[in-house]
Design an enzyme around this catalytic site. Structure first.
Site, mmCIF file in Angstrom:
data_model
loop_
_atom_site.group_PDB
_atom_site.id
_atom_site.type_symbol
_atom_site.label_atom_id
_atom_site.label_comp_id
_atom_site.label_asym_id
_atom_site.label_seq_id
_atom_site.Cartn_x
_atom_site.Cartn_y
_atom_site.Cartn_z
ATOM 1 N N GLU A 100 -10.291 -0.848 -5.232
ATOM 2 C CA GLU A 100 -9.316 -0.258 -6.146
ATOM 3 C C GLU A 100 -9.755 -0.294 -7.603
ATOM 4 O O GLU A 100 -8.924 -0.215 -8.501
ATOM 5 C CB GLU A 100 -7.976 -0.995 -6.006
ATOM 6 C CG GLU A 100 -7.433 -1.012 -4.591
ATOM 7 C CD GLU A 100 -7.104 0.368 -4.047
ATOM 8 O OE1 GLU A 100 -6.887 1.285 -4.862
ATOM 9 O OE2 GLU A 100 -7.087 0.529 -2.825
ATOM 10 N N GLY B 96 0.821 -1.192 0.000
ATOM 11 C CA GLY B 96 0.000 0.000 0.000
ATOM 12 C C GLY B 96 0.857 1.246 0.000
ATOM 13 O O GLY B 96 1.771 1.380 0.820
#
Length: 228
Positions: free
Chosen positions: A104, A16
């Protein structure tokens, strides 16, 4: 490593570099600060807010390609992008991948890249990472920092103010390592902190125009936000 080979592995490591740093995925049993190489992090992805007030989020750009885009901001001192690697509990990998595909979506593609932990003695890993590739419709190319900062400051989506995303990322990066500073992020944060935040009435007017409602859970926030 190819995507097919990486997907055959029994475990999943996730990298991330944006909101995942402070808003982790479910079902992880390890969280390791560190970095990946060969990329530049930029707020050049149109991916937050509402259709009338689209905001900006970060994406990664391969450094060689980034050099061709005419970025006016000072180049990073190196090609390291700091973030966090999460190890997902093996029996929860499928569930987490489905969650991430929702969180996402809208411009981000799955890639795999080597991850280097900040702490010595921890082995390197191959991590899955979501990147907004330059050919996706939401990739905006090189933008002037002041233009980006103004757009971030004014954009408000169902999960809150776009400026919160930037400021939380800036603060989160500073906690990872003495070396995890990102001048692009810090510069935008300084610019936005000097601006007047959107008013609550502005927030409500924009949400009412789109028919969107503020939601409570992380999953609902991300799904609504990414499909707005």
């Amino acid at each position: 490593m190819t995507a097919e080979h990486a997907q055959d592995q029994p475990e999943l490591w996730l990298f991330g570099y944006g909101s995942l740093i402070w808003k982790p995925p479910p079902h992880f049993d390890q969280r390791i600060p560190g970095y990946i190489k060969g990329y530049v992090r930029r707020f050049w992805q149109d991916h937050r807010g509402t259709p009338e007030a689209p905001g900006r989020v970060v994406t990664l750009i391969e450094r060689g390609f980034w050099k061709t885009l005419g970025d006016t901001q000072n180049p990073p001192e190196n090609d390291l992008v700091w973030g966090v690697a999460y190890h997902i509990i093996p029996e929860k990998v499928e569930e987490v991948r489905e969650y991430l595909d929702i969180r996402e979506i809208n411009g981000y593609s799955i890639q795999y890249t080597p991850f280097v932990p900040a702490e010595e003695g921890i082995p390197e890993q191959t991590c899955l990472v979501y990147i907004g590739m330059p050919d996706n419709p939401q990739f905006l190319g090189a933008l002037q920092p002041q233009v980006v900062a103004e757009k971030i400051n004014e954009s408000i989506g169902p999960s809150g103010e776009n400026r919160e995303y930037l400021l939380q990322l800036d603060e989160a990066l500073q906690t990872l390592s003495p070396d995890s500073h990102d001048e692009h992020i810090s510069d935008l944060a300084r610019r936005v902190r000097s601006m007047t935040p959107p008013t609550r009435s502005t927030h409500h007017r924009r949400l009412s125009k789109t028919g969107l409602q503020r939601v409570s859970s992380t999953e609902e926030q991300e799904e609504v936000e990414k499909t707005a």
